[in-house]
Design a protein around this motif. Structure first.
Motif, PDB file in Angstrom:
ATOM      1  N   ARG A  95      27.392  -7.881 -15.139  1.00 41.00           N
ATOM      2  CA  ARG A  95      25.937  -8.856 -15.216  1.00 41.00           C
ATOM      3  C   ARG A  95      24.942  -8.801 -14.108  1.00 41.00           C
ATOM      4  NH1 ARG A  95      26.585 -10.857 -20.377  1.00 41.00           N
ATOM      5  NH2 ARG A  95      28.781 -11.383 -20.768  1.00 41.00           N
ATOM      6  N   ASP A  96      25.157  -7.823 -13.342  1.00 43.52           N
ATOM      7  CA  ASP A  96      23.994  -7.428 -12.227  1.00 43.52           C
ATOM      8  C   ASP A  96      22.934  -6.853 -12.679  1.00 43.52           C
ATOM      9  OD1 ASP A  96      22.997  -7.373  -9.769  1.00 43.52           O
ATOM     10  OD2 ASP A  96      24.522  -6.237  -8.679  1.00 43.52           O
ATOM     11  N   LEU A  97      21.874  -7.494 -13.064  1.00 42.48           N
ATOM     12  CA  LEU A  97      20.740  -6.603 -13.378  1.00 42.48           C
ATOM     13  C   LEU A  97      19.767  -5.914 -12.464  1.00 42.48           C
ATOM     14  CD1 LEU A  97      19.388  -9.404 -16.217  1.00 42.48           C
ATOM     15  CD2 LEU A  97      20.878  -7.587 -16.406  1.00 42.48           C
ATOM     16  N   SER A  98      20.242  -6.331 -11.236  1.00 41.10           N
ATOM     17  CA  SER A  98      19.651  -5.697 -10.152  1.00 41.10           C
ATOM     18  C   SER A  98      20.221  -4.018  -9.790  1.00 41.10           C
ATOM     19  CB  SER A  98      19.976  -6.258  -8.785  1.00 41.10           C
ATOM     20  OG  SER A  98      21.051  -6.479  -8.116  1.00 41.10           O
ATOM     21  N   THR A  99      21.137  -3.601 -10.630  1.00 42.64           N
ATOM     22  CA  THR A  99      21.777  -2.592 -10.309  1.00 42.64           C
ATOM     23  C   THR A  99      20.716  -1.457 -10.650  1.00 42.64           C
ATOM     24  OG1 THR A  99      23.746  -3.365 -10.907  1.00 42.64           O
ATOM     25  CG2 THR A  99      23.648  -0.971 -11.199  1.00 42.64           C
ATOM     26  N   ASP A 100      20.544  -0.466  -9.704  1.00 39.21           N
ATOM     27  CA  ASP A 100      19.742   0.578 -10.029  1.00 39.21           C
ATOM     28  C   ASP A 100      20.355   1.788 -10.996  1.00 39.21           C
ATOM     29  OD1 ASP A 100      17.857  -0.363  -8.087  1.00 39.21           O
ATOM     30  OD2 ASP A 100      18.834   0.676  -6.390  1.00 39.21           O
ATOM     31  N   LEU A 101      19.424   2.065 -12.075  1.00 41.58           N
ATOM     32  CA  LEU A 101      19.839   3.233 -13.002  1.00 41.58           C
ATOM     33  C   LEU A 101      19.501   4.534 -12.364  1.00 41.58           C
ATOM     34  CD1 LEU A 101      17.941   1.978 -16.192  1.00 41.58           C
ATOM     35  CD2 LEU A 101      20.307   1.598 -15.421  1.00 41.58           C
ATOM     36  N   PRO A 102      20.345   5.637 -12.879  1.00 45.75           N
ATOM     37  CA  PRO A 102      20.237   7.083 -12.266  1.00 45.75           C
ATOM     38  C   PRO A 102      18.694   7.394 -12.359  1.00 45.75           C
ATOM     39  CG  PRO A 102      21.926   6.739 -13.776  1.00 45.75           C
ATOM     40  CD  PRO A 102      21.286   5.541 -14.020  1.00 45.75           C
ATOM     41  N   PRO A 103      18.353   8.470 -11.577  1.00 41.92           N
ATOM     42  CA  PRO A 103      16.982   8.858 -11.354  1.00 41.92           C
ATOM     43  C   PRO A 103      16.677   9.578 -12.836  1.00 41.92           C
ATOM     44  CG  PRO A 103      18.273   9.478  -9.599  1.00 41.92           C
ATOM     45  CD  PRO A 103      19.304   9.016 -10.394  1.00 41.92           C
ATOM     46  N   ALA A 104      15.448   9.323 -13.000  1.00 40.52           N
ATOM     47  CA  ALA A 104      15.042   9.782 -14.717  1.00 40.52           C
ATOM     48  C   ALA A 104      14.368  11.021 -14.565  1.00 40.52           C
ATOM     49  CB  ALA A 104      14.033   8.813 -15.228  1.00 40.52           C
ATOM     50  N   GLY A 105      14.672  12.028 -15.370  1.00 41.10           N
ATOM     51  CA  GLY A 105      14.006  13.582 -15.462  1.00 41.10           C
ATOM     52  C   GLY A 105      13.008  13.321 -16.320  1.00 41.10           C
ATOM     53  N   SER A 106      12.132  14.517 -16.666  1.00 37.69           N
ATOM     54  CA  SER A 106      11.097  14.650 -17.596  1.00 37.69           C
ATOM     55  C   SER A 106      11.650  14.876 -19.063  1.00 37.69           C
ATOM     56  CB  SER A 106      10.259  15.905 -17.184  1.00 37.69           C
ATOM     57  OG  SER A 106      11.065  17.019 -16.875  1.00 37.69           O
ATOM     58  N   ASP A 107      12.784  14.980 -19.376  1.00 35.69           N
ATOM     59  CA  ASP A 107      13.396  15.346 -20.788  1.00 35.69           C
ATOM     60  C   ASP A 107      13.517  14.035 -21.526  1.00 35.69           C
ATOM     61  OD1 ASP A 107      15.681  14.617 -19.417  1.00 35.69           O
ATOM     62  OD2 ASP A 107      16.583  16.260 -19.689  1.00 35.69           O
ATOM     63  N   GLU A 108      14.138  14.204 -22.650  1.00 34.82           N
ATOM     64  CA  GLU A 108      14.404  12.921 -23.370  1.00 34.82           C
ATOM     65  C   GLU A 108      15.383  12.067 -22.979  1.00 34.82           C
ATOM     66  OE1 GLU A 108      14.389  16.193 -24.617  1.00 34.82           O
ATOM     67  OE2 GLU A 108      13.363  16.308 -26.160  1.00 34.82           O
ATOM     68  N   VAL A 109      16.374  12.607 -21.875  1.00 31.40           N
ATOM     69  CA  VAL A 109      17.177  11.807 -21.552  1.00 31.40           C
ATOM     70  C   VAL A 109      16.562  11.098 -20.499  1.00 31.40           C
ATOM     71  CG1 VAL A 109      19.486  11.614 -19.815  1.00 31.40           C
ATOM     72  CG2 VAL A 109      19.248  13.300 -21.821  1.00 31.40           C
ATOM     73  N   GLY A 110      15.490  11.378 -19.628  1.00 35.84           N
ATOM     74  CA  GLY A 110      14.768  10.719 -18.704  1.00 35.84           C
ATOM     75  C   GLY A 110      14.019   9.742 -19.218  1.00 35.84           C
ATOM     76  N   GLU A 111      13.424  10.107 -20.404  1.00 35.14           N
ATOM     77  CA  GLU A 111      12.764   8.901 -21.182  1.00 35.14           C
ATOM     78  C   GLU A 111      13.403   7.825 -21.791  1.00 35.14           C
ATOM     79  OE1 GLU A 111       9.388   7.238 -22.738  1.00 35.14           O
ATOM     80  OE2 GLU A 111       9.528   8.971 -21.804  1.00 35.14           O
ATOM     81  N   LEU A 112      14.856   8.049 -22.091  1.00 36.43           N
ATOM     82  CA  LEU A 112      15.885   7.118 -22.637  1.00 36.43           C
ATOM     83  C   LEU A 112      15.993   6.139 -21.221  1.00 36.43           C
ATOM     84  CD1 LEU A 112      17.796   5.782 -24.532  1.00 36.43           C
ATOM     85  CD2 LEU A 112      19.520   7.668 -23.794  1.00 36.43           C
ATOM     86  N   THR A 113      16.229   6.940 -20.015  1.00 38.59           N
ATOM     87  CA  THR A 113      16.377   6.149 -18.725  1.00 38.59           C
ATOM     88  C   THR A 113      15.096   5.290 -18.550  1.00 38.59           C
ATOM     89  OG1 THR A 113      17.864   8.035 -17.976  1.00 38.59           O
ATOM     90  CG2 THR A 113      17.087   6.392 -16.536  1.00 38.59           C
ATOM     91  N   ARG A 114      14.128   5.862 -18.598  1.00 46.74           N
ATOM     92  CA  ARG A 114      13.047   5.074 -18.240  1.00 46.74           C
ATOM     93  C   ARG A 114      12.988   3.848 -19.212  1.00 46.74           C
ATOM     94  NH1 ARG A 114      10.659  10.129 -16.797  1.00 46.74           N
ATOM     95  NH2 ARG A 114      10.233  10.588 -18.843  1.00 46.74           N
ATOM     96  N   SER A 115      13.176   3.891 -20.625  1.00 44.64           N
ATOM     97  CA  SER A 115      13.296   2.776 -21.712  1.00 44.64           C
ATOM     98  C   SER A 115      14.317   1.811 -21.132  1.00 44.64           C
ATOM     99  CB  SER A 115      13.706   3.459 -22.909  1.00 44.64           C
ATOM    100  OG  SER A 115      12.705   4.101 -23.355  1.00 44.64           O
ATOM    101  N   PHE A 116      15.471   2.301 -20.800  1.00 39.33           N
ATOM    102  CA  PHE A 116      16.474   1.080 -20.151  1.00 39.33           C
ATOM    103  C   PHE A 116      15.976   0.552 -18.798  1.00 39.33           C
ATOM    104  CE2 PHE A 116      19.731   3.337 -22.837  1.00 39.33           C
ATOM    105  CZ  PHE A 116      20.545   2.273 -23.126  1.00 39.33           C
ATOM    106  N   ALA A 117      15.216   1.375 -18.193  1.00 34.59           N
ATOM    107  CA  ALA A 117      14.625   0.569 -16.977  1.00 34.59           C
ATOM    108  C   ALA A 117      13.747  -0.626 -17.361  1.00 34.59           C
ATOM    109  CB  ALA A 117      14.010   1.606 -16.055  1.00 34.59           C
ATOM    110  N   SER A 118      12.812  -0.357 -18.209  1.00 35.40           N
ATOM    111  CA  SER A 118      11.726  -1.091 -18.695  1.00 35.40           C
ATOM    112  C   SER A 118      12.603  -2.383 -19.282  1.00 35.40           C
ATOM    113  CB  SER A 118      10.839  -0.408 -19.684  1.00 35.40           C
ATOM    114  OG  SER A 118      10.096   0.634 -19.112  1.00 35.40           O
ATOM    115  N   MET A 119      13.644  -2.063 -20.110  1.00 39.37           N
ATOM    116  CA  MET A 119      14.430  -3.272 -20.731  1.00 39.37           C
ATOM    117  C   MET A 119      14.992  -3.887 -19.505  1.00 39.37           C
ATOM    118  SD  MET A 119      17.670  -2.789 -23.286  1.00 39.37           S
ATOM    119  CE  MET A 119      18.478  -2.370 -21.866  1.00 39.37           C
ATOM    120  N   LEU A 120      15.689  -3.381 -18.521  1.00 40.27           N
ATOM    121  CA  LEU A 120      16.223  -4.193 -17.569  1.00 40.27           C
ATOM    122  C   LEU A 120      15.219  -4.955 -16.697  1.00 40.27           C
ATOM    123  CD1 LEU A 120      18.687  -1.821 -15.837  1.00 40.27           C
ATOM    124  CD2 LEU A 120      19.215  -4.071 -16.888  1.00 40.27           C
ATOM    125  N   THR A 121      13.987  -4.664 -16.663  1.00 43.06           N
ATOM    126  CA  THR A 121      12.909  -5.176 -15.897  1.00 43.06           C
ATOM    127  C   THR A 121      12.650  -6.329 -16.640  1.00 43.06           C
ATOM    128  OG1 THR A 121      12.047  -3.146 -14.931  1.00 43.06           O
ATOM    129  CG2 THR A 121      10.492  -5.076 -14.960  1.00 43.06           C
TER     130      THR A 121
END
Length: 465
Positions: free
Chosen positions: A197-223
């Motif tokens: 339940r630690d929402l301050s955990t950093d997500l892995p670096p996001a690339g420029s592909d679909e996985v990177g887009e998914l990571t950025r979406s998760f980062a926005s959700m965490l924010t």
């Protein structure tokens, strides 16, 4: 091997994609092998037929010249008379069986005949051609060598295909592991966040592909989750502070009544009871607004096209009947907006309640609609420039309104509801005669087939009291 929390064992995406790649490769290779096998078989058949034709030409020429052809490995030759007797030309070779068709060629001296026969368990191709002056020549060629070629080719193709499939599976597993590594890292991180339940955990670096887009979406959700949790914590802290004052007053008044039971003067007892009723009503309003702000009971309400002028007139009518105050409504070219109608009605009610509370008793409150903008103007103490943004914060009290009763949540509810519908809020001092002007602007929305606009006639610049 320990698994990350929240990750269930099962067939992984890597295994599934590898299986699909191998299956597609197997299908393609099998198709290529079948086509190659058929092509090679056709070539071998052509070569066998050509070899049989060449041998027939040689034997036919030599026999017609009265010579005996030399023997050839894997072949047998003989002369067939029109009476069906056979003279073998290669004593070491097998005897060629005579069919009715071959006998017909010998008797008629015309045409030719090609057939497949089995001699001593071996497949042969037999070609029969007539000789000049009668009789016929029969040449047989063994298919044993061709069968060995077919078998060798089949086994080689099978082995090559199996090796290629194994290599394809290995490469696919390795490459997919590299490709899906960001997904696994993201899954491990989200599982760790779920477990701790630690929402301050950093997500892995996001690339420029679909996985990177998914990571950025998760980062926005965490924010958004962090912001929501921080707001909840702040709301709880502020609410506990605001609730403490009326609760302390209620408790003190109740204890005073308990200690002075029967000994208080009637006027003192009446004053204490009045304080209890006032503080209880204030406490009830505070709790109700806290629950409404924390839960947003209009969240499930679907946005529709709303007429601001109609809602403004309805709200003004209710407040006139409730407070007896003079509330004017004016409209200039009102436009339909898209919002949640009940939540929007609550916003207008809060603005009017604020204006009535801060305005002197004998002054009017003006509600004005212009396009997609709605504002409420009072004749109260106004708002300091430094407070114009802060008045929409929860429990905030401006320097000019510290002594005025209230929960400090009305404008916070307006802010949250309007921004949820894509609008903006504003607060400023009125241009003349003092007071404040507070309101909001919502995005316009034209009438559509699924969101009909119900409007009531309100003339431009009209004024009602």
């Amino acid at each position: 091997m320990a698994r990350s929390p929240g990750v269930r064992p099962g067939v992984t995406l890597r295994s599934k994609v590898t299986a699909v790649v191998v299956a597609a490769s197997a299908l393609a290779m099998a198709l290529a092998a079948v086509m190659s096998y058929r092509g090679v078989s056709d070539l071998v058949d052509d070569e066998l037929e050509r070899g049989l034709e060449d041998r027939m030409h040689t034997v036919h020429t030599l026999v017609a010249a009265g010579l005996t052809p030399p023997p050839r490995q894997g072949m047998a030759d003989q002369v067939l008379s029109d009476r069906g007797t056979v003279r073998r030309l290669s004593p070491s070779g097998p005897r060629i069986p005579v069919s009715a068709s071959a006998l017909g060629v010998a008797r008629t001296g015309q045409g030719g005949h090609l057939e497949d026969v089995v001699i001593d368990g071996t497949d042969y191709g037999v070609l029969t051609r007539p000789l000049p002056g009668g009789d016929a020549v029969m040449v047989a060629q063994s298919y044993e060598g061709a069968a060995r070629v077919d078998d060798a080719f089949l086994w080689r193709v099978t082995g090559t295909t199996a090796a290629a499939l194994a290599l394809s599976a290995l490469l696919s597993w390795f490459v997919l592991g590299r490709i899906l590594r960001p997904v696994r890292n993201l899954a491990r991180t989200t599982a760790r966040i779920t477990a701790t339940r630690d929402l301050s955990t950093d997500l892995p670096p996001a690339g420029s592909d679909e996985v990177g887009e998914l990571t950025r979406s998760f980062a926005s959700m965490l924010t958004a989750l962090r912001r929501s949790r921080d707001q909840q914590h702040r709301l709880v802290q502020d609410a506990s502070h605001e609730l403490r004052t009326p609760l302390t007053s209620v408790r003190g008044s109740a204890e005073l009544l308990q200690r002075g039971r029967g000994r208080l003067a009637p006027e003192d007892e009446e004053q204490i009871l009045t304080t209890l009723v006032t503080e209880t009503a204030a406490l009830d309003d505070l709790v109700r607004e806290l629950v409404e702000l924390a839960t947003d009971r209009y969240t499930d309400e679907a946005p529709v096209t709303v007429d601001l002028a109609v809602l403004a007139e309805d709200a003004a009518h209710r407040h006139r009947a409730r407070t007896g105050r003079t509330i004017t409504v004016t409209a200039e070219e009102p436009l339909p907006v898209r919002a949640r109608p009940r939540a929007l009605q609550r916003c207008i009610d809060n603005l009017l309640s604020n204006a009535v509370k801060f305005s002197p008793r004998d002054t009017p409150v003006a509600l004005h609609v212009e396009g997609c903008r709605l504002s409420v103007r009072d004749r109260g103490p106004g708002i300091e420039p430094a407070d114009r943004d802060a008045v929409f914060d929860r429990f905030y009290r401006g320097s000019r309104t510290q002594a005025t009763p209230g929960s400090g949540l009305g404008l916070a509810i307006v802010h949250d509801s309007v921004t949820a519908d894509g609008g903006t809020v504003f607060a400023t001092d009125a241009d003349d005669d003092g007071g404040a002007e507070v309101g909001f602007v919502l995005p316009p929305s034209g009438p559509g087939p699924h969101t009909p606009t119900v409007r009531r006639p309100l003339r431009r610049g009209s004024r009602t009291e």
